[in-house]
Enzyme design. Structure first.
Site, PDB file in Angstrom:
ATOM      1  N   ARG A 149       0.858  -1.185   0.000  1.00  0.00           N
ATOM      2  CA  ARG A 149       0.000   0.000   0.000  1.00  0.00           C
ATOM      3  C   ARG A 149       0.898   1.240   0.000  1.00  0.00           C
ATOM      4  O   ARG A 149       2.016   1.202   0.534  1.00  0.00           O
ATOM      5  CB  ARG A 149      -0.903   0.015   1.235  1.00  0.00           C
ATOM      6  CG  ARG A 149      -1.811  -1.203   1.358  1.00  0.00           C
ATOM      7  CD  ARG A 149      -2.567  -1.177   2.673  1.00  0.00           C
ATOM      8  NE  ARG A 149      -3.455  -2.334   2.827  1.00  0.00           N
ATOM      9  CZ  ARG A 149      -3.102  -3.494   3.382  1.00  0.00           C
ATOM     10  NH1 ARG A 149      -1.861  -3.650   3.844  1.00  0.00           N
ATOM     11  NH2 ARG A 149      -3.957  -4.489   3.475  1.00  0.00           N
ATOM     12  N   LYS A 177      -2.024  -2.733   7.934  1.00  0.00           N
ATOM     13  CA  LYS A 177      -3.202  -2.316   8.701  1.00  0.00           C
ATOM     14  C   LYS A 177      -3.229  -3.019  10.051  1.00  0.00           C
ATOM     15  O   LYS A 177      -2.897  -4.188  10.162  1.00  0.00           O
ATOM     16  CB  LYS A 177      -4.477  -2.640   7.919  1.00  0.00           C
ATOM     17  CG  LYS A 177      -4.678  -1.768   6.683  1.00  0.00           C
ATOM     18  CD  LYS A 177      -6.005  -2.056   6.023  1.00  0.00           C
ATOM     19  CE  LYS A 177      -6.264  -1.116   4.856  1.00  0.00           C
ATOM     20  NZ  LYS A 177      -7.569  -1.383   4.208  1.00  0.00           N
ATOM     21  N   HIS A 250      -3.136   2.293  -5.939  1.00  0.00           N
ATOM     22  CA  HIS A 250      -3.786   0.988  -5.889  1.00  0.00           C
ATOM     23  C   HIS A 250      -3.750   0.288  -7.242  1.00  0.00           C
ATOM     24  O   HIS A 250      -3.839  -0.944  -7.298  1.00  0.00           O
ATOM     25  CB  HIS A 250      -5.228   1.137  -5.396  1.00  0.00           C
ATOM     26  CG  HIS A 250      -5.445   0.523  -4.050  1.00  0.00           C
ATOM     27  ND1 HIS A 250      -4.729   0.912  -2.926  1.00  0.00           N
ATOM     28  CD2 HIS A 250      -6.266  -0.473  -3.635  1.00  0.00           C
ATOM     29  CE1 HIS A 250      -5.117   0.187  -1.890  1.00  0.00           C
ATOM     30  NE2 HIS A 250      -6.044  -0.657  -2.295  1.00  0.00           N
ATOM     31  N   ARG A 253      -0.785  -1.842  -7.076  1.00  0.00           N
ATOM     32  CA  ARG A 253      -1.021  -2.966  -6.158  1.00  0.00           C
ATOM     33  C   ARG A 253      -1.916  -4.021  -6.825  1.00  0.00           C
ATOM     34  O   ARG A 253      -1.641  -5.215  -6.742  1.00  0.00           O
ATOM     35  CB  ARG A 253      -1.653  -2.433  -4.881  1.00  0.00           C
ATOM     36  CG  ARG A 253      -1.970  -3.484  -3.807  1.00  0.00           C
ATOM     37  CD  ARG A 253      -2.337  -2.760  -2.518  1.00  0.00           C
ATOM     38  NE  ARG A 253      -3.076  -3.573  -1.567  1.00  0.00           N
ATOM     39  CZ  ARG A 253      -2.510  -4.383  -0.665  1.00  0.00           C
ATOM     40  NH1 ARG A 253      -1.189  -4.498  -0.615  1.00  0.00           N
ATOM     41  NH2 ARG A 253      -3.249  -5.064   0.181  1.00  0.00           N
ATOM     42  N   HIS A 276      -3.496  -9.449   3.258  1.00  0.00           N
ATOM     43  CA  HIS A 276      -4.924  -9.619   3.505  1.00  0.00           C
ATOM     44  C   HIS A 276      -5.127 -10.599   4.653  1.00  0.00           C
ATOM     45  O   HIS A 276      -4.499 -11.656   4.689  1.00  0.00           O
ATOM     46  CB  HIS A 276      -5.628 -10.173   2.257  1.00  0.00           C
ATOM     47  CG  HIS A 276      -5.765  -9.184   1.153  1.00  0.00           C
ATOM     48  ND1 HIS A 276      -5.988  -9.538  -0.161  1.00  0.00           N
ATOM     49  CD2 HIS A 276      -5.713  -7.825   1.168  1.00  0.00           C
ATOM     50  CE1 HIS A 276      -6.070  -8.451  -0.905  1.00  0.00           C
ATOM     51  NE2 HIS A 276      -5.897  -7.407  -0.120  1.00  0.00           N
ATOM     52  N   TYR A 285      -9.223 -11.148  -7.157  1.00  0.00           N
ATOM     53  CA  TYR A 285      -8.246 -11.072  -8.241  1.00  0.00           C
ATOM     54  C   TYR A 285      -8.338 -12.277  -9.173  1.00  0.00           C
ATOM     55  O   TYR A 285      -7.953 -12.193 -10.333  1.00  0.00           O
ATOM     56  CB  TYR A 285      -6.827 -10.945  -7.664  1.00  0.00           C
ATOM     57  CG  TYR A 285      -6.598  -9.631  -6.983  1.00  0.00           C
ATOM     58  CD1 TYR A 285      -6.424  -8.461  -7.719  1.00  0.00           C
ATOM     59  CD2 TYR A 285      -6.591  -9.529  -5.596  1.00  0.00           C
ATOM     60  CE1 TYR A 285      -6.235  -7.231  -7.086  1.00  0.00           C
ATOM     61  CE2 TYR A 285      -6.404  -8.310  -4.959  1.00  0.00           C
ATOM     62  CZ  TYR A 285      -6.230  -7.171  -5.718  1.00  0.00           C
ATOM     63  OH  TYR A 285      -6.055  -5.967  -5.093  1.00  0.00           O
TER      64      TYR A 285
END
Length: 305
Positions: A149, A177, A250, A253, A276, A285
């Site tokens: 990110r 995150k 993004h 990414r 994730h 994806y």
């Protein structure tokens, strides 16, 4: 005397920050959502969470649906459900009135991946004969080379790169995150771009600072490069490469993930690389890849059209 809604919200936000390790941005978003919910309940004469029934929660969601986009409504529902679950778990309320309230269904949007040749053109766009160009090349190579990110790359310090560049670490460590750390491989292109920047550009940028910064990527004042500035770098590189479609951090990414899957990478590996928490998030994806296969099949097979 029962606890007021404002106090309950404050307790929940403290729990989210201290116990669950949520980021400051996430906690701030919850605070805004729950402030709106508190005002809604107050307009119904409700002063504490123990008085709330599923009827009020459903009415709140229905009222939001008339005013906000589905994605925003869904986020509010998550905030409200988390608050009520916390209150029930802590014994502040006898039941959880939001347990069966679901957010609206969201249209599943496929991430937009760029073709490999377009990504290559963007990565080669910066003028590496300049200080800023060397920095921009390092930023772009790190974003696409690691799938990080933009906040993770802008948050890197020089010390985070030292061991990875010297081969003493198996990869680059990123802080994602919720404060979760993960290691990602640092490819040869990214490593070379970072090394060139550290040797030929960063010392000149750092000289402009009033005091030294530990940040890897610096702006023209010698301070840490912001996410907004990184966004501008990417758009400038895209324009320089002649790319007319919208390109964001993004985009790189998404392209990283899609190109890995197109190349045969395992979904679980891509999940780990992206950071994730659930493989379900990464599975979107695979839909992009299937769509790509359909396009190739339609264009190449004589009986596909």
């Amino acid at each position: 005397m029962s606890q007021g809604i404002g106090e309950s919200i404050a307790d929940y936000l403290n729990h989210a920050r201290a116990e669950r390790g949520l980021s400051a941005n996430t906690v701030a978003a919850y605070r805004r959502d729950l402030g709106l919910y508190r005002d809604f309940l107050a307009s119904r004469g409700i002063g504490n969470l123990a008085e709330v029934t599923p009827v009020e929660v459903t009415e709140f969601v229905r009222e939001l649906a008339h005013e906000q986009a589905p994605a925003s409504v869904a986020r509010h529902v998550v905030s409200v459900r988390n608050l009520h679950q916390f209150a029930a778990d802590e014994g502040l309320t006898p039941t959880d009135p939001a347990a069966d309230v679901s957010p609206p269904r969201l249209e599943r949007r496929l991430p937009k991946a760029l073709p490999v040749d377009v990504v290559a053109a963007i990565l080669e766009a910066p003028d590496t004969d300049t200080v800023e160009g060397l920095r921009d090349a390092a930023l772009l190579e790190l974003l696409y080379g690691t799938g990080a990110r933009v906040s993770e790359v802008c948050g890197l310090d020089v010390d985070d790169l030292t061991d990875a560049l010297d081969g003493r670490e198996s990869g680059l460590r990123l802080l994602g995150k919720g404060g979760k750390e993960r290691a990602v491989p640092l490819g040869s292109y990214a490593a070379a771009a970072v090394q060139a920047y550290l040797v030929r550009a960063r010392p000149q940028l750092a000289a402009h600072a009033a005091r030294p910064s530990p940040a890897l990527l610096l702006n023209s004042l010698g301070r840490r490069l912001s996410r907004q500035s990184a966004w501008a770098v990417i758009q400038r590189a895209a324009a320089g490469a002649g790319v007319t479609q919208d390109v964001s951090p993004h985009s790189l990414r998404h392209s990283f993930a899609t190109h890995l899957l197109d190349g045969g990478a395992d979904l679980r590996v891509v999940q780990e690389l992206l950071g994730h928490s659930s493989v379900a998030t990464t599975q979107i994806y695979t839909l992009v890849t299937i769509e790509h296969l359909r396009e190739v099949h339609a264009a190449a097979h004589p009986r596909a059209r």
